[in-house]
Write a protein that holds these residues in place. Structure first.
Motif, mmCIF file in Angstrom:
data_model
loop_
_atom_site.group_PDB
_atom_site.id
_atom_site.type_symbol
_atom_site.label_atom_id
_atom_site.label_comp_id
_atom_site.label_asym_id
_atom_site.label_seq_id
_atom_site.Cartn_x
_atom_site.Cartn_y
_atom_site.Cartn_z
ATOM 1 N N ASN A 30 13.492 27.387 -0.527
ATOM 2 C CA ASN A 30 12.151 27.234 -1.098
ATOM 3 C C ASN A 30 11.263 28.456 -0.882
ATOM 4 N N ASP A 31 11.855 29.566 -0.449
ATOM 5 C CA ASP A 31 11.072 30.783 -0.227
ATOM 6 C C ASP A 31 10.838 31.548 -1.522
ATOM 7 N N TYR A 32 9.627 32.023 -1.695
ATOM 8 C CA TYR A 32 9.316 32.973 -2.733
ATOM 9 C C TYR A 32 9.356 34.378 -2.131
ATOM 10 N N GLY A 91 9.253 33.870 3.301
ATOM 11 C CA GLY A 91 8.720 32.919 4.257
ATOM 12 C C GLY A 91 9.455 32.950 5.586
ATOM 13 N N ASP A 92 8.773 32.515 6.615
ATOM 14 C CA ASP A 92 9.377 32.413 7.940
ATOM 15 C C ASP A 92 8.697 31.248 8.641
ATOM 16 N N ILE A 93 9.417 30.174 8.813
ATOM 17 C CA ILE A 93 8.829 28.979 9.402
ATOM 18 C C ILE A 93 8.949 29.058 10.916
ATOM 19 N N GLY A 94 7.801 28.938 11.597
ATOM 20 C CA GLY A 94 7.821 28.969 13.049
ATOM 21 C C GLY A 94 8.292 27.648 13.639
ATOM 22 N N THR A 96 6.693 25.493 15.117
ATOM 23 C CA THR A 96 5.726 24.418 14.906
ATOM 24 C C THR A 96 5.765 23.888 13.484
ATOM 25 N N GLY A 97 6.570 24.521 12.634
ATOM 26 C CA GLY A 97 6.632 24.097 11.241
ATOM 27 C C GLY A 97 5.669 24.814 10.335
ATOM 28 N N PHE A 98 4.896 25.754 10.863
ATOM 29 C CA PHE A 98 3.949 26.487 10.057
ATOM 30 C C PHE A 98 4.552 27.807 9.604
ATOM 31 N N GLN A 99 4.083 28.261 8.426
ATOM 32 C CA GLN A 99 4.594 29.508 7.871
ATOM 33 C C GLN A 99 3.959 30.691 8.570
ATOM 34 N N LYS A 100 4.790 31.635 9.000
ATOM 35 C CA LYS A 100 4.300 32.762 9.767
ATOM 36 C C LYS A 100 4.013 33.996 8.918
ATOM 37 N N LEU A 101 4.699 34.161 7.844
ATOM 38 C CA LEU A 101 4.498 35.310 6.947
ATOM 39 C C LEU A 101 4.510 36.625 7.719
ATOM 40 N N VAL A 102 5.696 36.983 8.165
ATOM 41 C CA VAL A 102 5.904 38.170 8.989
ATOM 42 C C VAL A 102 6.257 39.355 8.103
ATOM 43 N N PHE A 103 5.593 40.478 8.332
ATOM 44 C CA PHE A 103 5.857 41.697 7.565
ATOM 45 C C PHE A 103 7.077 42.423 8.115
#
Lengths: 113, 118
Positions: A30-32, A91-94, A96-103
């Motif tokens: 499900n990642d864009y 996407g990068d899910i941490g 905790t289940g939240f998206q981290k959006l790591v560069f």
């Protein structure tokens, strides 16, 4: 570890087409794929986003093969003002289940006259 | 209004000072982010807030203290910083709550606060 891999730098001349490739072998279903542009001392700015095949807007095109393990940002007829750092994000899910959006490391594009 | 506004643009502080960075957005976005960026490096995630609650803390030292007083405002309180904390601090927001799911919402970034710690 960054989820994306890009060339560190690229050089081009005004008027040429520039293609920057990003590798994201572990992209989730499900990642864009999103690309940002950053000028010195400014925040990154959204350029383009896609999920599969090809996306085009007024500034760039994004090509994504069927396996989605890589993507290519295409900048048509670059100018000096396109000199910037270009980042590819997935996407990068941490935990905790939240998206981290790591560069990732980004690609430093230098356009010369 | 599609802007994220950060103040101040520049900040110089001593290692014993207490200062705060401010970030505002009026786009109704539910998730807000703090990133730290050293020269010639990519932005490095520090904190994520979703619905005004701290959702992610990337093991940031306690001398950085985030706060989200309401859905439009995000602060970063600084105390007893070190010279190596000098960097560009970026705030970003996105429409969704940032919980799992598809990652098809773009981040809107502010211009950042350039911090120098002497």
């Amino acid at each position: 570890l960054a989820k994306t891999t890009q060339p560190i730098s690229m050089d081009s001349y005004e008027g040429q087409e520039v293609n920057i490739t990003c590798s994201h072998n572990n992209i989730a279903t499900n990642d864009y794929i999103t690309w940002y542009q950053q000028f010195p001392s400014q925040g990154p700015r959204f350029i383009i986003q896609g999920y599969k095949t090809k996306v085009t807007n007024e500034v760039a095109s994004l090509f994504i093969p069927a396996d989605r393990k890589s993507s290519t940002l295409s900048l048509p007829r670059v100018s000096l003002s396109d000199t910037a750092v270009y980042y590819c994000l997935v996407g990068d899910i941490g935990v905790t289940g939240f998206q981290k959006l790591v560069f990732g490391t980004g690609t430093r594009l230098l356009v010369s006259p | 209004d599609t802007e994220v506004t950060q103040t101040p643009k520049h900040l110089v502080m001593g290692m014993t000072n207490k200062k705060s960075l401010k970030c505002e957005q009026h786009m109704g976005h539910r998730a807000m982010y703090w990133y730290k960026q050293k020269a010639k490096k990519p932005p490095e995630l520090m904190f994520v807030y979703s619905y005004e609650k701290l959702s992610i803390n990337e093991s940031v030292p306690s001398r950085f203290s985030p706060e989200c007083p309401n859905s439009s405002l995000l602060n970063l309180h600084l105390h007893a910083l070190q010279p190596e904390d000098s960097a560009l601090y970026l705030c970003a927001s996105r429409k969704g709550d940032g919980i799992g799911g598809a990652t098809n919402e773009k981040l809107f970034f502010g211009s950042g606060t350039q911090l120098s710690v002497l």
